[in-house]
Design a protein around this motif. Sequence first.
Motif, mmCIF file in Angstrom:
data_model
loop_
_atom_site.group_PDB
_atom_site.id
_atom_site.type_symbol
_atom_site.label_atom_id
_atom_site.label_comp_id
_atom_site.label_asym_id
_atom_site.label_seq_id
_atom_site.Cartn_x
_atom_site.Cartn_y
_atom_site.Cartn_z
ATOM 1 N N ASP A 1 15.255 18.383 20.696
ATOM 2 C CA ASP A 1 15.918 18.916 21.878
ATOM 3 C C ASP A 1 15.349 18.172 23.088
ATOM 4 O OD1 ASP A 1 16.889 20.317 24.018
ATOM 5 O OD2 ASP A 1 16.107 22.266 23.385
ATOM 6 N N PRO A 2 16.159 17.309 23.756
ATOM 7 C CA PRO A 2 15.635 16.503 24.860
ATOM 8 C C PRO A 2 15.216 17.315 26.075
ATOM 9 C CG PRO A 2 18.000 16.200 24.672
ATOM 10 C CD PRO A 2 17.576 17.034 23.511
ATOM 11 N N SER A 3 15.590 18.581 26.142
ATOM 12 C CA SER A 3 15.198 19.398 27.283
ATOM 13 C C SER A 3 13.823 20.026 27.079
ATOM 14 C CB SER A 3 16.240 20.490 27.535
ATOM 15 O OG SER A 3 16.259 21.395 26.446
ATOM 16 N N ARG A 4 13.239 19.820 25.913
ATOM 17 C CA ARG A 4 11.888 20.329 25.627
ATOM 18 C C ARG A 4 10.991 19.164 25.251
ATOM 19 N NH1 ARG A 4 11.109 25.657 24.056
ATOM 20 N NH2 ARG A 4 9.592 24.879 22.568
ATOM 21 N N SER A 5 9.727 19.277 25.609
ATOM 22 C CA SER A 5 8.815 18.192 25.252
ATOM 23 C C SER A 5 8.583 18.188 23.748
ATOM 24 C CB SER A 5 7.489 18.346 25.989
ATOM 25 O OG SER A 5 6.870 19.565 25.649
ATOM 26 N N PHE A 6 8.316 17.015 23.215
ATOM 27 C CA PHE A 6 8.093 16.858 21.787
ATOM 28 C C PHE A 6 6.592 16.710 21.566
ATOM 29 C CE2 PHE A 6 9.291 16.181 17.545
ATOM 30 C CZ PHE A 6 8.511 15.183 17.021
ATOM 31 N N ASN A 7 5.960 17.793 21.167
ATOM 32 C CA ASN A 7 4.511 17.793 21.022
ATOM 33 C C ASN A 7 4.059 17.813 19.568
ATOM 34 O OD1 ASN A 7 3.839 17.800 23.816
ATOM 35 N ND2 ASN A 7 4.612 19.879 23.898
ATOM 36 N N ASP A 8 4.970 17.561 18.649
ATOM 37 C CA ASP A 8 4.614 17.568 17.233
ATOM 38 C C ASP A 8 4.226 16.178 16.739
ATOM 39 O OD1 ASP A 8 5.158 20.260 17.135
ATOM 40 O OD2 ASP A 8 7.217 19.986 16.475
ATOM 41 N N LEU A 9 3.794 15.326 17.643
ATOM 42 C CA LEU A 9 3.392 13.979 17.253
ATOM 43 C C LEU A 9 2.052 14.034 16.538
ATOM 44 C CD1 LEU A 9 4.315 12.101 20.536
ATOM 45 C CD2 LEU A 9 5.538 12.026 18.373
ATOM 46 N N PRO A 10 1.811 13.146 15.583
ATOM 47 C CA PRO A 10 0.521 13.137 14.898
ATOM 48 C C PRO A 10 -0.591 12.699 15.852
ATOM 49 C CG PRO A 10 1.871 11.292 14.180
ATOM 50 C CD PRO A 10 2.722 12.129 15.063
ATOM 51 N N LEU A 11 -1.790 13.150 15.581
ATOM 52 C CA LEU A 11 -2.933 12.792 16.417
ATOM 53 C C LEU A 11 -3.277 11.320 16.245
ATOM 54 C CD1 LEU A 11 -5.222 15.894 15.809
ATOM 55 C CD2 LEU A 11 -3.779 15.425 17.792
ATOM 56 N N LEU A 12 -3.831 10.742 17.299
ATOM 57 C CA LEU A 12 -4.293 9.352 17.262
ATOM 58 C C LEU A 12 -5.796 9.323 17.150
ATOM 59 C CD1 LEU A 12 -2.013 7.805 20.013
ATOM 60 C CD2 LEU A 12 -1.785 7.569 17.551
#
Length: 161
Positions: free
Chosen positions: A5-16
Amino acid sequence: MKNIDPSRSFNDLPLLPPPAEKVETFLILKQESKKAVALAELKGLARTLPNQGILINDIVLKEAQASSEVENINTTHDKLYQALAAKSMSVGPAIKEVLRYREALLYGFEEIKTKGFLNTNGIARIQAILEENEAGIRQLPGTSLKNDLTGETIYTSLDDK
């Protein structure tokens, strides 16, 4: 693939950084070895040039031009070199933009060469060069990128919760 959903931030990215077993594969290490050989050859050949700055400037200018094309800012190598050679020549906005990108790249390169790293002040200076202002780093969180024509939200960096 997960719906985004482009209106919400995407915070499910894997950790670096990613786990070593995902990036240190045989194919990647093989390519890294080839890269090291090519860089060593380039370093040796560069020493034969009377002015190595010419090579660096050319690479940076080509990178600035290619990166600007992604943002639909197009110009030619000829026009860029003419603008660099004739300092008093009036140039169009596309050439100015590419030359600012070049200046920002060279500034960042010098910062890293001198200090060994790039800090927040260096990043703010690069931004100032690119945008031709001293706005600095945004103090309030959240960015929303929208399509200029439709007003549709393409990306949101933080949720407004």
